[in-house]
Write a protein that holds these residues in place. Structure first.
Motif, PDB file in Angstrom:
ATOM      1  N   GLU A  23      -0.177  19.325  -0.103  1.00  0.00           N
ATOM      2  CA  GLU A  23      -0.897  18.897  -1.314  1.00  0.00           C
ATOM      3  C   GLU A  23      -1.080  17.376  -1.328  1.00  0.00           C
ATOM      4  N   MET A  24      -0.030  16.643  -0.956  1.00  0.00           N
ATOM      5  CA  MET A  24      -0.145  15.170  -0.963  1.00  0.00           C
ATOM      6  C   MET A  24      -1.147  14.711   0.089  1.00  0.00           C
ATOM      7  N   GLN A  25      -1.124  15.377   1.239  1.00  0.00           N
ATOM      8  CA  GLN A  25      -2.131  15.087   2.270  1.00  0.00           C
ATOM      9  C   GLN A  25      -3.542  15.308   1.714  1.00  0.00           C
ATOM     10  N   ASN A  26      -3.707  16.415   1.001  1.00  0.00           N
ATOM     11  CA  ASN A  26      -5.048  16.761   0.528  1.00  0.00           C
ATOM     12  C   ASN A  26      -5.506  15.915  -0.654  1.00  0.00           C
ATOM     13  N   GLU A  27      -4.558  15.167  -1.236  1.00  0.00           N
ATOM     14  CA  GLU A  27      -4.952  14.168  -2.243  1.00  0.00           C
ATOM     15  C   GLU A  27      -5.501  12.915  -1.556  1.00  0.00           C
ATOM     16  N   GLY A  28      -5.550  12.948  -0.224  1.00  0.00           N
ATOM     17  CA  GLY A  28      -6.111  11.820   0.526  1.00  0.00           C
ATOM     18  C   GLY A  28      -5.129  10.684   0.751  1.00  0.00           C
ATOM     19  N   ARG A  29      -3.825  10.967   0.608  1.00  0.00           N
ATOM     20  CA  ARG A  29      -2.855   9.895   0.838  1.00  0.00           C
ATOM     21  C   ARG A  29      -2.570   9.723   2.324  1.00  0.00           C
ATOM     22  N   ASP A  30      -1.969   8.585   2.636  1.00  0.00           N
ATOM     23  CA  ASP A  30      -1.552   8.253   3.987  1.00  0.00           C
ATOM     24  C   ASP A  30      -0.186   8.927   4.191  1.00  0.00           C
ATOM     25  N   THR A  36       0.851  -1.220   0.000  1.00  0.00           N
ATOM     26  CA  THR A  36       0.000   0.000   0.000  1.00  0.00           C
ATOM     27  C   THR A  36       0.872   1.249   0.000  1.00  0.00           C
ATOM     28  N   PRO A  37       0.473   2.243  -0.794  1.00  0.00           N
ATOM     29  CA  PRO A  37       1.287   3.458  -0.849  1.00  0.00           C
ATOM     30  C   PRO A  37       1.265   4.208   0.478  1.00  0.00           C
ATOM     31  N   ARG A  38       2.413   4.740   0.849  1.00  0.00           N
ATOM     32  CA  ARG A  38       2.498   5.545   2.070  1.00  0.00           C
ATOM     33  C   ARG A  38       3.564   6.612   1.864  1.00  0.00           C
ATOM     34  N   VAL A  39       3.241   7.840   2.284  1.00  0.00           N
ATOM     35  CA  VAL A  39       4.140   8.987   2.095  1.00  0.00           C
ATOM     36  C   VAL A  39       4.869   9.283   3.400  1.00  0.00           C
ATOM     37  N   PHE A  40       6.179   9.471   3.324  1.00  0.00           N
ATOM     38  CA  PHE A  40       6.952   9.939   4.483  1.00  0.00           C
ATOM     39  C   PHE A  40       7.889  11.043   4.042  1.00  0.00           C
TER      40      PHE A  40
END
Ligand code: TYM
Length: 333
Positions: free
Chosen positions: A28-35, A1-5
């Protein structure tokens, strides 16, 4: 699963480079609904000596900077590195996986340690192994950063691949750097060949997130440029680093491509373009600095946000570190 750090060092003062290259992208990445998981990397900051009181202040100020830039602690996990001990624990394992030669090739190490590497801290040398641990202790797949961090993300992939190979597992993922937008490398306002940096001795070389409107306008007015008018296409900026930098900044603030900006401002002289850029920068940055100051009035609240973020982070890191210890053969894991 994709996850951003991603992470930023609390080593004092955020620049326009940090904002456009990192913070703006984080929200912006947060607001794209990413983790998303975002970290004040205090253990990285102390690889060069930091005054303890300033380090505490800078960590809280950086937290305020994240929130003021749109990172929402209700949506993203926001915490400081030292509060989640699994970062340092996994970093030790990676110190045994990474090779001396890999570290010696890092351009940031070469720049920071310079000719006096004998006197640099061991932590500064091992810095990229801790960075790999930051990312991989979450099995993060995407890391938004500025251009200058690309080599460290490549090293993170090397560490993951060597660990997986040495232990015969498919455990750590291959992380992708996310280096996107028009301002992945914001340059000094005084020298188009140097990166904008908080450590540049000239304050005129950078815009600080805490600069007031007059200071921002003055720094842009005095920014080094060439005497020509702006071209109408991006390729006209190829040999004009200072001009290109200002157009990149404009493009990043307005979420446009350089060609879109030049379609609007091509043919203008800097005497006309600089005030446009200054107005834009002030309009975008002053709400952020006002909000930072407001948040910093309540450091207890900032500390609560960080503590809660650390708890959420540990729900992810504890099981991944335990599994890593088992793979390595450490008894009691
Ligand atoms: P740091 O603290 O130097 O910078 C934080 C982020 O800001 C970006 N940046 C820039 N982007 C464009 N133009 C510039 N002039 C500019 N200056 C800085 C950086 O690329 C970075 O994204 N090693 C990292 C911190 C770190 C980290 C991590 C990052 C530690 N662990 C794990 C990602 C994932 C650093 O020193 O960034």
């Amino acid at each position: 699963t994709p996850r951003v750090f991603s992470g930023i060092q609390p080593s004092g003062g955020l620049t326009l480079g940090n904002y456009l290259g990192a913070l703006k992208r984080f929200s912006e990445m947060q607001n794209e609904g990413r983790d998303c998981i975002y970290c004040m990397v205090d253990l990285h900051a102390i690889t060069v000596w930091q005054d303890p009181d300033k380090l505490r202040h800078n960590t809280r100020e950086l937290t305020a900077g994240f929130i003021a830039s749109g990172v929402d602690p209700e949506k993203s996990i926001l915490f400081n590195q030292s509060a989640v001990p699994e970062h340092a624990q996994l970093a030790w394992i990676f110190n045994t996986v990474a090779r001396m030669g890999w570290m010696q090739r890092m351009t940031q190490w070469k720049d920071k340690a310079g000719k006096n590497a004998e006197k640099a801290s061991l932590g500064l040398f091992a810095y990229p192994a801790l960075m790999a641990a930051d990312i991989l202790v979450y099995h993060a797949t995407h890391v938004p950063v500025g251009e200058d961090q690309k080599q460290h993300i490549e090293l993170t992939r090397d560490v993951a691949a060597k660990f997986n190979h040495d232990y015969g597992v498919d455990f750590f993922p291959m992380t992708e750097p996310v280096i996107e937008g028009a301002a992945t490398r914001v340059m000094s306002l005084r020298d188009g060949s140097k990166k904008m940096s908080k450590s540049d001795p000239s304050d005129a070389s950078r815009i600080n997130l805490t600069d007031d409107a007059d200071t921002i306008a003055k720094k842009i007015r005095k920014a080094k440029t060439d005497p020509d008018a702006l071209p109408s296409e991006a390729k006209g900026l190829e040999d004009r680093p200072e001009a290109r930098n200002l157009v990149n900044i404009y493009a990043a603030f307005t979420n446009q491509t350089v060609d879109q900006v030049l379609a609007e401002v091509g043919g203008k002289q800097f005497a006309e373009f600089k005030p446009m850029l200054a107005d834009l920068a002030v309009a975008k940055l002053s709400p952020i600095s006002t909000e930072m100051a407001r948040l910093l009035d309540d450091t207890a609240e900032i500390d609560r946000i960080l503590a809660r973020g650390a708890e959420q982070a540990r729900e992810i890191t504890v099981p991944i570190l335990k599994k890593t210890y088992e793979i390595v053969g450490l008894v009691g894991a």
